[in-house]
Design an enzyme around this catalytic site. Sequence first.
Site, mmCIF file in Angstrom:
data_model
loop_
_atom_site.group_PDB
_atom_site.id
_atom_site.type_symbol
_atom_site.label_atom_id
_atom_site.label_comp_id
_atom_site.label_asym_id
_atom_site.label_seq_id
_atom_site.Cartn_x
_atom_site.Cartn_y
_atom_site.Cartn_z
ATOM 1 N N ALA A 66 16.450 9.276 46.477
ATOM 2 C CA ALA A 66 15.938 10.217 47.397
ATOM 3 C C ALA A 66 17.162 11.349 47.510
ATOM 4 O O ALA A 66 18.154 11.131 47.169
ATOM 5 C CB ALA A 66 15.780 9.439 48.654
ATOM 6 N N GLY A 112 16.305 5.504 45.539
ATOM 7 C CA GLY A 112 14.935 5.968 45.302
ATOM 8 C C GLY A 112 14.518 5.800 43.811
ATOM 9 O O GLY A 112 13.170 5.613 43.525
ATOM 10 N N GLU A 115 13.881 2.239 42.850
ATOM 11 C CA GLU A 115 12.878 1.868 43.621
ATOM 12 C C GLU A 115 11.551 2.071 43.023
ATOM 13 O O GLU A 115 10.679 1.420 43.081
ATOM 14 C CB GLU A 115 12.963 2.215 45.067
ATOM 15 C CG GLU A 115 14.139 1.578 45.814
ATOM 16 C CD GLU A 115 14.380 1.971 47.145
ATOM 17 O OE1 GLU A 115 14.801 3.278 47.197
ATOM 18 O OE2 GLU A 115 14.424 1.191 47.996
ATOM 19 N N GLU A 135 22.681 2.835 48.079
ATOM 20 C CA GLU A 135 22.563 3.283 49.532
ATOM 21 C C GLU A 135 23.571 3.004 50.327
ATOM 22 O O GLU A 135 24.040 3.440 51.574
ATOM 23 C CB GLU A 135 21.143 2.673 49.928
ATOM 24 C CG GLU A 135 20.347 3.424 49.233
ATOM 25 C CD GLU A 135 19.535 2.959 48.349
ATOM 26 O OE1 GLU A 135 20.161 2.023 47.547
ATOM 27 O OE2 GLU A 135 18.404 3.488 47.820
#
Length: 257
Positions: A66, A112, A115, A135
Amino acid sequence: MAYSNIIFEKENRIAQIIINRPKQLNALNKETIAELHTALADAEKDAETRVIILTGSGEKSFVAGADIKEFASYNVSEGTELAARGQQLLFDFVENMSKPVIAAVNGFALGGGLELAMSAHIRVASHNARLGLPETSLGLIPGYGGTQRLAQLVGKGRALEMITTAEMIKADRAYETGLVNHVVPQEELKSFCEGIAQKMIKNSPMAISSAIRSVNAGYKEGVNGFKVEIEEFGKCFGTDEFVEGTTAFMEKRKANF
Ligand code: CAA
């Protein structure tokens, strides 16, 4: 539709979606997530498209996570909304597509990015790929489904090790743990994924959608996967594709789906 952060191409019944923010190593900001949603929804509706390949632009990164710069000043409710909206628009959307999605992991797949790859139905990595959920090094946890899907794919112990150490693993290790299905040289990644897609295209799209729904059902809270499989199996018998598949077998020819 014109996109700023992705490249969307359709050829030979395959939709290729390339995340294209190379200066940010293809990090996912909100705009990119919205564009990916629009392109995926288009591919889902398009009768010609049978398989989707997701990849990153350049040779270094699939998606480096992200966009940290975008969310660095968020508060609790903004953080919660970021995860909820992202999961709904992109990660759950990919997993529940009725057409197979192949992640061609061409480099870093972090946070992300991993993910997103884990939401896809199949993952193929190039030798240079590095995968991880870093993270906790940012004072966060994975928020786009990573705590759930990594444990599903590699088991709870390995998932917790990757999440708590925040370390990246190499493509070969990802293959050993079942996180990726194949590892290939980078220059062969695209053609290898297209080869898998062409094998899928020979089969019944209706049956493939049923199979995706049945497999996914086993991972849904409160849903009995065996029951869904029975229902989906039964539904196949009412379709033209079942008639074509079984007739072709008996006529000793290839089915035309
Ligand atoms: N967000 C925003 N920008 C990013 C980014 C990210 N996730 N990852 C890389 N970039 C940017 C860098 O800031 C840099 O931009 P500038 O040149 O403007 O400074 C550019 O991409 C190139 O990156 P580096 O100079 O860092 O490249 P490198 O080769 O030295 O390192 C890397 C590569 C190891 C991938 C490193 O960039 C990195 O660690 N990136 C962050 C990875 C990360 O922590 N991802 C998880 C994000 S949090 C998340 O995803 C939350 C969630 O689950 C919802």
